[in-house]
Design an enzyme around this catalytic site. Structure first.
Site, PDB file in Angstrom:
ATOM      1  CG  ASP A 106      73.036  27.203  13.996  1.00 15.27           C
ATOM      2  OD1 ASP A 106      73.604  26.611  13.078  1.00 15.27           O
ATOM      3  OD2 ASP A 106      72.626  28.619  14.912  1.00 15.27           O
ATOM      4  CG  ASP A 136      76.970  26.276  19.389  1.00 19.84           C
ATOM      5  OD1 ASP A 136      75.994  26.010  19.769  1.00 19.84           O
ATOM      6  OD2 ASP A 136      78.815  26.546  18.981  1.00 19.84           O
ATOM      7  CG  ASP A 175      75.167  22.468  12.753  1.00 16.54           C
ATOM      8  OD1 ASP A 175      76.371  22.813  12.970  1.00 16.54           O
ATOM      9  OD2 ASP A 175      74.297  23.864  13.233  1.00 16.54           O
ATOM     10  CE  LYS A 212      78.342  21.954   9.841  1.00 22.00           C
ATOM     11  NZ  LYS A 212      76.814  21.306   9.836  1.00 22.00           N
TER      12      LYS A 212
HETATM   13 MG   LIG Z   1      74.970  25.834  14.941  1.00 26.08          MG
END
Ligand SMILES: [Mg+2]
Length: 314
Positions: free
Chosen positions: A216, A16, A14, A191
């Site tokens: 995250d 960000d 991922d 996602k």
């Molecule tokens: Mg993220």
């Protein structure tokens, strides 16, 4: 010593909260990712940017990669259209930023922003986020869906964090159309639905069961990994913390969690404490909570916090 990564063929990472936050790189991310021997594909729900634009941002942070190392939810949406029998050359209404139009064109579809007279109705709609998406664009989605077009949402993230605060995300715009047409989209590419991970594994020439998903957020990265049959590593450099993991329902629980990306290169069974000890402590807390033993779950949760503190200090 066997590094965590040696258990898998590749990493689907991922962006960000994992590689960058806003414009800045997350500490240790660039050094770790640059040193990995396993292939990495960067997978983002962001539909508005093209893979080339994402890759160029990552190069500015110091990573060496090309646009083929990035998969976006717009590409996953285009891929889904192929999987669902929409033939090349088919007219697809493209709503969203440049990323949507480019992904559709590169996949061989005829991307249009408005139905053109005399060319027939769109056979499908791909709706992704774009700063300039207007009420008129949303109306076109509603008309096309009512006419029988297959409706694909790039992702259904309800909110979008920006420098000035929280803005409505693509999910909110999809919900606006859903209100009008009385139902939700036929397919969702990003996602936590599996297609983006499936496309990433395909790009890596492997299977979703052979990659490690790193993210995250529990509600997108980890739930998506579970649905795709992929192990996940939650790094605590972004949205979700250990308390969120301890409170998570069964399908939002990561395989492993770590303070940051450096743990990809560590042996999860080695060290005092080890990554696996932390995962086991979290598992025991979950088991107690699932059994309704709240006091015991709270005590085991505190134990997990102590292990995490020691792990971060190692
Ligand atoms: Mg993220």
């Amino acid at each position: 010593m066997t590094a965590l990564l040696e258990r898998y063929d590749a990493v689907v990472c991922d962006l960000d909260g994992v590689v960058y936050r806003g414009t800045d790189a997350v500490p240790h991310a660039v050094e770790t990712l640059s040193a990995l021997s396993a292939p990495v594909v960067y997978a983002t729900n962001n539909a508005s940017r093209t893979p080339g634009a994402v890759a160029s941002h990552l190069r500015e942070l110091g990573l060496r990669l090309g646009s083929a190392d990035v998969v976006t939810s717009s590409q996953a949406a285009a891929w889904l259209l192929h999987e669902h029998g929409v033939s090349e050359g088919g007219i697809v209404l493209a709503v969203g930023g440049e990323g949507v139009t480019v992904a559709l064109s590169e996949a061989g579809f005829r991307a249009v922003r408005r139905p053109e007279p005399g060319t027939g109705a769109p056979v499908a709609v791909v709706q992704g986020y774009g700063r300039d998406v207007s009420a008129a664009d949303l109306a076109e989605v509603a008309y096309a869906v009512a006419d029988g077009a297959t409706w694909v949402a790039s992702n259904t993230d309800l909110t979008l964090p920006t420098e000035r605060g929280t803005a409505p995300g693509n999910g909110a715009l999809v919900a606006a159309v859903a209100e009008a047409v009385g139902r939700g989209p036929d397919l969702v590419a990003g996602k936590p639905e599996p297609p983006l991970y499936a496309l990433a594994a395909h790009r890596l020439s492997t299977d979703t069961a052979r990659v490690l998903a790193v993210g995250d957020r529990l509600v997108t990265d980890v739930l998506g990994a579970r649905r795709a049959g992929t192990d996940s590593l939650l790094v605590l450099t972004g949205v979700d913390d250990l308390d969120a993991v301890l409170a998570a329902p069964a399908d939002h629980r990561p395989t492993l969690l770590a303070p940051d990306l450096r743990w990809l290169c560590e042996d999860p069974a080695a060290g005092e404490p080890s990554l696996e000890e932390l995962a086991a402590a979290v598992r025991r807390a979950h088991e107690a909570r699932d059994a309704g033993e709240d006091e015991s779950a709270a005590r085991l949760g505190e134990e997990a916090h102590r292990l995490l503190d020691r792990l971060a200090d190692r």
